[in-house]
Design an enzyme around this catalytic site. Structure first.
Site, PDB file in Angstrom:
ATOM      1  N   GLU A 112      36.642  35.954  50.653  1.00  0.00           N
ATOM      2  CA  GLU A 112      36.200  36.489  49.370  1.00  0.00           C
ATOM      3  C   GLU A 112      36.950  35.794  48.240  1.00  0.00           C
ATOM      4  OE1 GLU A 112      36.222  40.747  49.172  1.00  0.00           O
ATOM      5  OE2 GLU A 112      34.692  40.961  50.723  1.00  0.00           O
ATOM      6  N   HIS A 226      32.526  43.834  38.105  1.00  0.00           N
ATOM      7  CA  HIS A 226      32.051  43.076  39.261  1.00  0.00           C
ATOM      8  C   HIS A 226      30.940  42.147  38.803  1.00  0.00           C
ATOM      9  CE1 HIS A 226      30.564  42.042  43.225  1.00  0.00           C
ATOM     10  NE2 HIS A 226      31.617  42.639  43.749  1.00  0.00           N
ATOM     11  N   ARG A 272      37.365  37.633  39.738  1.00  0.00           N
ATOM     12  CA  ARG A 272      36.207  38.355  39.223  1.00  0.00           C
ATOM     13  C   ARG A 272      36.106  38.353  37.709  1.00  0.00           C
ATOM     14  NH1 ARG A 272      36.267  43.588  43.341  1.00  0.00           N
ATOM     15  NH2 ARG A 272      35.248  42.513  45.080  1.00  0.00           N
ATOM     16  N   HIS A 329      33.473  48.065  37.408  1.00  0.00           N
ATOM     17  CA  HIS A 329      33.721  48.206  38.839  1.00  0.00           C
ATOM     18  C   HIS A 329      35.023  48.911  39.185  1.00  0.00           C
ATOM     19  CE1 HIS A 329      33.206  47.243  43.040  1.00  0.00           C
ATOM     20  NE2 HIS A 329      34.298  46.497  43.089  1.00  0.00           N
ATOM     21  N   ARG A 364      42.210  43.029  39.794  1.00  0.00           N
ATOM     22  CA  ARG A 364      42.364  43.302  41.221  1.00  0.00           C
ATOM     23  C   ARG A 364      41.800  42.171  42.074  1.00  0.00           C
ATOM     24  NH1 ARG A 364      38.974  45.373  45.039  1.00  0.00           N
ATOM     25  NH2 ARG A 364      37.461  46.231  43.584  1.00  0.00           N
TER      26      ARG A 364
END
Length: 516
Positions: A112, A226, A272, A329, A364
């Site tokens: 990811e 997100h 992100r 998100h 994050r």
């Protein structure tokens, strides 16, 4: 509830993990305002990040987490997260939790964004959250009490110590419950925005409850958006997991241009905040952005939740292009806690997204959220188990707390709050817009909402009040951080400031000074 009882507010992975490690030692009661399955954890398609392979190491996970968080992270908390994470994962596996494996029976580890190694464990393909929640609920069935449909409207604090909660049900009945410790695990606040990946119940209740009780709130200006929400008829209808890009999907413009090609060295797997801003910039020019999944073999089998979501909304996956939009998100900040989840109020703990542990910094790292809930839920449980001090005798509450009597017409509609937050405190911010939002929030009697009783309000009205308080906290904190870092981006201060690297903007109810 017995004197040694513990109340947990929320039913996501952080709440259930705390209960799992606590129920053999304390009488645990879980309160959730709707049904126990309605949480962000239940919706989580992504996995759990943990350095469980021989090719990986906790130090590497540590570095990735710090880099993604723009080094605003608490280094001690990050080390606890990445070092204890594999241990907790193994404990759950040994207890019967099944993660996906490859043909050789070895754990399948996904890739990811911003991770330098393949370290993402999945369960049920893209149903990791639901699988873990179901597993924990099964383990806790008959061993803890779960109260559904009761909305917590107040944390009861006596002499600087949290002694219980006040709730209201749909019939308007108010109840008070007392316990030796209260654990706040009510989730974040992404439902404050027009486009959100979160469950509809996640509207900042936990932040507002803690603030009204006098707990310290920190870093709430850092909101993660997100990058890939499925976008249909002007609405964000569901999240497309980052794991899809990890398996080869790419972001493209209407004319087929690879959008992230020259934006960041990691391209489509950049952090992100960078990806979300790039999409936002493209869409602000009137262009559409798509997720091209054509390079993924057997994507229907690999991502069944995504396939079902597309089918439900009439999106033809055979075209290979899915229309997307960024959506709110995750909240990186929240109720300030130590490494055991203890807040600034004695016997009040906070775990999961509602808590500011410092592990996420300004942004994050993907799939660290479920890991945080597991690791710090277990740590909070251990801290509560060690607590031996008897409960402080309760005094009957005096009548000096005034009741606020206001009608529905005096409060805004939820979509209005979501619009204000999205326009002025969203992916891209600047002083003029933040000031407009601040002034809008301050037209309401915020001080009364903090210091007065909300007993006479309906659940729907209290939800709005909590959103107003949380929105004000986010907006004013964003105004005070005159730099851009991670999930907080200001066009008038587009660069990071070194002196802000470890500084946290902290707020308590004493700082609420507004002109109404």
């Amino acid at each position: 509830m017995p004197e040694n009882g513990v109340i947990i507010i929320g039913s996501g992975i952080a709440a259930l993990t705390t209960a799992y490690y606590l129920h053999e030692h304390k009488n645990v009661t879980i309160f959730t305002k709707t049904k126990k399955e309605e949480s962000n954890s239940w919706l989580a398609q992504g996995g759990v990040a943990a350095s469980v392979s021989q090719e990986d190491d906790w130090r590497c996970h540590f570095d990735d987490t710090m880099t993604a968080g723009c080094h605003h992270n608490d280094e001690k908390a990050v080390e606890l997260l990445v070092r204890e994470g594999p241990k907790r994962i193994r404990e759950l596996i040994n207890a019967g939790l099944s993660f996906d494996v490859n043909q050789d029976g070895i754990l399948h580890l996904g890739q990811e964004g911003a991770h330098s190694k393949r370290r993402i464990l999945h369960a049920g393909g893209d149903q990791t959250g639901r699988t873990i929640v179901s597993f924990l609920l099964e383990k806790l069935m008959g061993r803890v009490t779960i109260v559904e449909g009761e909305y917590v409207i107040e944390l009861l604090v006596e002499n600087g110590r949290c002694v219980g909660i006040k709730t209201k049900n749909q019939l308007g009945e108010i109840s008070c419950y007392y316990a030796s410790a209260v654990v706040l695990a009510a989730g974040g606040c992404a439902g404050m925005y027009a486009f959100s990946s979160n469950a509809s119940t996640v509207t900042g209740d936990g932040i507002a409850l803690a603030y009204r009780a006098g707990a310290v709130i920190a870093d709430v200006e850092f909101i993660q958006f997100h990058p890939t929400m499925l976008f249909v008829d002007g609405k964000a209808v569901g999240l497309i997991s980052e794991a899809v890009r990890g398996e080869g999907a790419v972001l493209v413009t209407e004319d087929g241009r690879r959008m992230m090609e020259h934006v960041h060295p990691l391209k489509d797997l950049a952090p992100r905040d960078i990806v979300a801003r790039a999409i936002h910039d493209e869409m602000s020019k009137g262009h559409r952005v798509y997720l091209d999944i054509s390079a993924i073999p057997s994507y229907r089998e690999r991502f069944p939740t995504m396939a079902n979501l597309c089918a439900e909304h009439g999106i033809d996956m055979e075209t290979g292009r899915l229309p997307i939009v960024p959506g709110a998100h995750f909240l990186m900040g929240g109720v300030l806690v130590n490494d055991c989840g203890q807040t600034s109020i004695q016997e009040l703990y906070a775990v999961g997204e509602v808590a500011c542990t410092g592990v996420h910094g300004a942004n994050r790292l993907a799939s660290n959220s479920l890991l945080e809930g597991i690791v710090f839920g277990a740590r909070a449980a251990e801290a509560i188990r060690r607590e031996t001090a008897p409960p402080t005798p309760l005094r009957k509450k005096t009548n000096d707390i005034h009741s606020i009597k206001r009608g529905v017409n005096d409060l805004p509609e939820i979509p209005t709050i979501q619009t204000i937050m999205s326009i002025y405190a969203g992916i891209v911010r600047h002083e003029q817009g933040l000031q407009r939002a601040k002034q809008w929030f301050e037209q309401f009697p915020l001080s009364d909402f903090v210091n007065g009783s909300l007993d006479d309000f309906s659940i729907e009205e209290i939800t709005v009040i909590h959103m107003l308080l949380t929105g004000w906290l986010i907006t004013t904190s964003a105004l005070e951080r005159t730099e851009s870092r991670g999930g907080h981006y200001r066009t008038d201060y587009p660069f990071e400031r070194e002196q802000w690297r470890q500084r946290r903007i902290r707020r308590t109810k004493k700082e609420l000074t507004v002109t109404v």
